[in-house]
Scaffold this motif. Sequence first.
Motif, PDB file in Angstrom:
ATOM      1  N   GLU A 141       4.478   0.481   1.440  1.00  0.00           N
ATOM      2  CA  GLU A 141       3.360   1.087   2.171  1.00  0.00           C
ATOM      3  C   GLU A 141       2.706   0.112   3.140  1.00  0.00           C
ATOM      4  OE1 GLU A 141       1.283   4.473  -0.317  1.00  0.00           O
ATOM      5  OE2 GLU A 141       1.602   2.734  -1.609  1.00  0.00           O
ATOM      6  N   ARG A 177       4.845   9.673  -3.321  1.00  0.00           N
ATOM      7  CA  ARG A 177       4.112   8.933  -2.286  1.00  0.00           C
ATOM      8  C   ARG A 177       5.022   8.539  -1.123  1.00  0.00           C
ATOM      9  NH1 ARG A 177      -0.917   7.043  -3.567  1.00  0.00           N
ATOM     10  NH2 ARG A 177      -0.733   5.423  -1.976  1.00  0.00           N
ATOM     11  N   ILE A 178       6.285   8.232  -1.415  1.00  0.00           N
ATOM     12  CA  ILE A 178       7.191   7.787  -0.360  1.00  0.00           C
ATOM     13  C   ILE A 178       7.453   8.891   0.671  1.00  0.00           C
ATOM     14  CG2 ILE A 178       9.312   8.436  -1.552  1.00  0.00           C
ATOM     15  CD1 ILE A 178      10.571   5.858  -0.492  1.00  0.00           C
ATOM     16  N   LYS A 179       7.187  10.155   0.285  1.00  0.00           N
ATOM     17  CA  LYS A 179       7.394  11.264   1.205  1.00  0.00           C
ATOM     18  C   LYS A 179       6.118  11.708   1.914  1.00  0.00           C
ATOM     19  CE  LYS A 179      11.579  13.274  -0.772  1.00  0.00           C
ATOM     20  NZ  LYS A 179      12.242  14.527  -1.180  1.00  0.00           N
ATOM     21  N   ARG A 180       5.029  10.998   1.679  1.00  0.00           N
ATOM     22  CA  ARG A 180       3.770  11.358   2.316  1.00  0.00           C
ATOM     23  C   ARG A 180       3.599  10.570   3.614  1.00  0.00           C
ATOM     24  NH1 ARG A 180       0.122  10.909  -3.223  1.00  0.00           N
ATOM     25  NH2 ARG A 180       1.533  12.167  -4.512  1.00  0.00           N
ATOM     26  N   LEU A 181       2.768  11.118   4.515  1.00  0.00           N
ATOM     27  CA  LEU A 181       2.537  10.510   5.824  1.00  0.00           C
ATOM     28  C   LEU A 181       2.010   9.089   5.671  1.00  0.00           C
ATOM     29  CD1 LEU A 181       2.447  10.929   8.913  1.00  0.00           C
ATOM     30  CD2 LEU A 181       0.053  11.651   8.621  1.00  0.00           C
ATOM     31  N   SER A 182       2.586   8.161   6.439  1.00  0.00           N
ATOM     32  CA  SER A 182       2.148   6.760   6.423  1.00  0.00           C
ATOM     33  C   SER A 182       1.618   6.391   7.794  1.00  0.00           C
ATOM     34  CB  SER A 182       3.319   5.839   6.043  1.00  0.00           C
ATOM     35  OG  SER A 182       2.970   4.492   6.268  1.00  0.00           O
ATOM     36  N   GLU A 187       5.095   8.807  10.189  1.00  0.00           N
ATOM     37  CA  GLU A 187       5.760   9.809   9.364  1.00  0.00           C
ATOM     38  C   GLU A 187       5.882   9.211   7.965  1.00  0.00           C
ATOM     39  OE1 GLU A 187       9.790  10.400  10.729  1.00  0.00           O
ATOM     40  OE2 GLU A 187       9.949   8.311  11.366  1.00  0.00           O
ATOM     41  N   SER A 188       6.512   9.898   7.056  1.00  0.00           N
ATOM     42  CA  SER A 188       6.682   9.302   5.733  1.00  0.00           C
ATOM     43  C   SER A 188       7.759   8.224   5.801  1.00  0.00           C
ATOM     44  CB  SER A 188       7.068  10.380   4.711  1.00  0.00           C
ATOM     45  OG  SER A 188       8.421  10.785   4.889  1.00  0.00           O
ATOM     46  N   TYR A 189       7.643   7.249   4.893  1.00  0.00           N
ATOM     47  CA  TYR A 189       8.654   6.184   4.868  1.00  0.00           C
ATOM     48  C   TYR A 189      10.020   6.761   4.509  1.00  0.00           C
ATOM     49  CZ  TYR A 189      10.849   1.669   4.016  1.00  0.00           C
ATOM     50  OH  TYR A 189      11.688   0.574   4.080  1.00  0.00           O
ATOM     51  N   ASP A 191      11.161   9.762   5.335  1.00  0.00           N
ATOM     52  CA  ASP A 191      11.733  10.363   6.542  1.00  0.00           C
ATOM     53  C   ASP A 191      12.249   9.287   7.492  1.00  0.00           C
ATOM     54  OD1 ASP A 191      11.273  12.904   5.665  1.00  0.00           O
ATOM     55  OD2 ASP A 191       9.342  13.116   6.695  1.00  0.00           O
TER      56      ASP A 191
END
Length: 895
Positions: A141, A177-182, A187-189, A191
């Motif tokens: 993150e 969490r890895i698929k949530r917007l960063s 975008e997510s990590y 993606d």
Amino acid sequence: MSLQHVNAVANRLSLRPPQRESLQILDRLCEIVDFQKSTDLAAALEVIKSEYPSIQDFEREFPSLCFALATGVGKTRLMGAFIAYLFRAEGIRHYFVLAPNLTIYNKLIADFTPNTPKYVFQGISEFAIDPPEIITGDNYESGRGVRGGRLFDDNVHINIFNISKINSEVRGGAAPRIKRLSEYVGESYFDYLSKLDDLVLLMDESHRYRASAGVKAINELKPILGLELTATPQIMQGQRAIPFKNVIYSYPLSKALDDGFVKAPCVATRENFNASNYDRDGLERLKLEDGIHIHEETKVQLEVFAREHDVKRVKPFMLVVAEDTTHASKLRAIVEADDFFAGQYRGKVAEVHSNQRGEERDENVQKLLAVENPEDATEIVIHVDQLKEGWDVTNLYTIVPLRAFNSRTLIEQAIGRGLRLPYGKRVGVPAVDRLTIVAHDKFQDIIDEANRGDSILKMGLVVIGKDIPDKHSKAVEIPTNLEQRLIGTPSQDGQPEPKQKPLFNTEPERKAAKAALDAIQHFERLHSSRDLKSKEVQEQIASRVAEAIRPAQQALPTMEEEVDVKQVVAQVTSQFIEMSIDIPKIVVVPSDDATYGFRDFDLDCKNIRLQPVSKDILIQNLQNNERYKLQDSSGAATEQRYEDYLIRGLIDFDDISYDEHAELLYKIAGQMVAHLRSYLADDDEVLNVLVCHNRQLVDAIYAQMQQHYFETATSYEVKITKGFRTLHSTNVLAAADEDIRPFRQPVEDRKYIRGMVFGGFAKCLYPSQKFDSDSERRFAVILENDDAALKWFKPGRGIFAIHYRSGIEESDYEPDFVVETKNGKYLCEPKQKDMLGDPVVIAKAEAASEWCRNASQVTGTPWTYLLIPHDAIDESKTLAGLAATYEYQSQERMA
């Protein structure tokens, strides 16, 4: 193929053959398939299947191939090799390494981090200055795994994640969490990773990703290539095993055992054991106690090996498998009780099971992780099915299963955690090379299961009370008499007090004397130890000693006692000459032009009455389950002479040369053909027997040839580098309750003599010695009685450089005794009488005799090799009398 990249990576990482073969397969795959996002999956599958028929399906939505390597062969290092190769050969910079659980996740992070003990890229020059960026489930993150257009960021990115971090759903149906917007990525990590055009996925323990929510997430990563690693390429559906369809390379445990890459598993029992004589509690206690006997013996053997070979010390531990948590607590109470080996394992037990929570569980997890540390106190681990993949230690040596194990499960799963070798390879010491399962009541079941045709391994046998002593052993360090005479040595249990006080009693004098002994080693190249007394050498030794004892900072005159260095050196030198035997360092190696062959003889055929075979007969070996057929002779390749049917089989043996042995081969083959004609009806029957029973006939002839085999080293390569050797303290094993025994005292139970230590010598260069047989002890009595014998000792490892060859094998040889007399020196080998004609014994004797011949020429002192039968050794004998009868005469020189 890019073999230069394969060889470079394999050599720098010191890959084992199965790892190198796996890397070669990856190299070939990259040559025949262009791995990209747009790769046609069906077309790629067909191309790979054409060269690797074991591949049936990728079983993923991307090309994914499994490398099935046995536990302990080195899957993590192979992952590092894969990454290094793909970076060098294909320029791939993005990798995603997947772990099935937290233990393996933490282990992988450590192994991919520079300057850690098992760093996977050690030796890869590209990563020495610019190591890969490691992104984990704990730091992604921060945005460190995103290039984001930074041109300078061109190094390799390795993502290491636990499968739970990328599962498609978490509790409540929310995305992980890895698929949530960063905010760092936009975008997510997840993606971001899925859009990379060079992402390669490596799956450790890949059998764990076949029946979980992680399967969908793995496909969504959209890697260009998947590389799976596991020791068990199958998933279980109830009692049924479903094998993988994408295994491209398999190196099973049976092969790893044959090649010596893992410990040899053995099952232990007691001779004539009857489980019905014990109730459950009594049987459990007996197995625990016998497990401790094995554990303690292993512990001492490992300690002695580490001392003798100057390698890291390995502290073994014992694994006890309990039925449930209540049973585990009960077993721990037994092991830590005062009446269990006097309570010596209290505080040395780790109990691990699913009921533990909070601090108690954390504490025991830390104990498991630290169990390889030699300073860690844990010696016994009690667990209830909690030691899964990733808990990969090298010091598990004893397993005591106390739950109702299915025999196959016990063999194929329970021992998996203990097969890794602490030194990376077998070392030739049984206790260091084996994993022992204590299974008194299940002994036959395990042996039967291991001998099943589909078993993954074969089990060895250890008998408690014979192979493993009931009494614990201890490591005993035996100093030389010279060390004791000069500076004294710390007393050990059972060791006799030195007869004389040390020459040097103050600390500065001891320091100088020790430095003098060290300095003398630099002058071993001199012709004789007596040359140490020359003025020039004495001055050089004194100079080295003065330098060695000089304080780091200038000490005040009143703070440190003045030492007369020259006087100390003179005394040490005199004692060294008096209390040593000059043994020149002569390296004797049999040359490549050693002659060997078979003496002329007549074949004995009287017991051969083989009959013609009318049709195929199937025969199965009941011991190893091998099958072979007796076939009729129709369609067999023809030879011009009947004798040639036999000779073509004989010349397949490595030690039979047609050119050198043709005359003898035709003679004895002709005798066999004549014998067959003497009882068979016609030549058709003779031909039938020669073809159908060819293997039996060839083996029968070869067995008789071996009885007439000879080998003579016509010349030796001899190199002389030193005039004498400096002796050092030795380390031996002895029973824990064993004190030094008087060497003249007869031994009642001779089978235990190897665990005894003897002392009371007047002429030995060591205060105590171990003997391998009572004949050796009695030979020591002869030496002590004989006025002509001045000094003697039993040499340890590395004193001699005598190499011998037996057949195609070449090994080192250390004689049993070295003796100095008034008129010469002897190498002496007491040997069981029926072993005197053994080819290995003869090969050793030939090499030792040659060593003595060269030593005599170099030193001017006669050296003689004695090979003495055990029944010729009694106290009425003298060394001269034995030498007159048993001096070994080289077969070459006699000829």
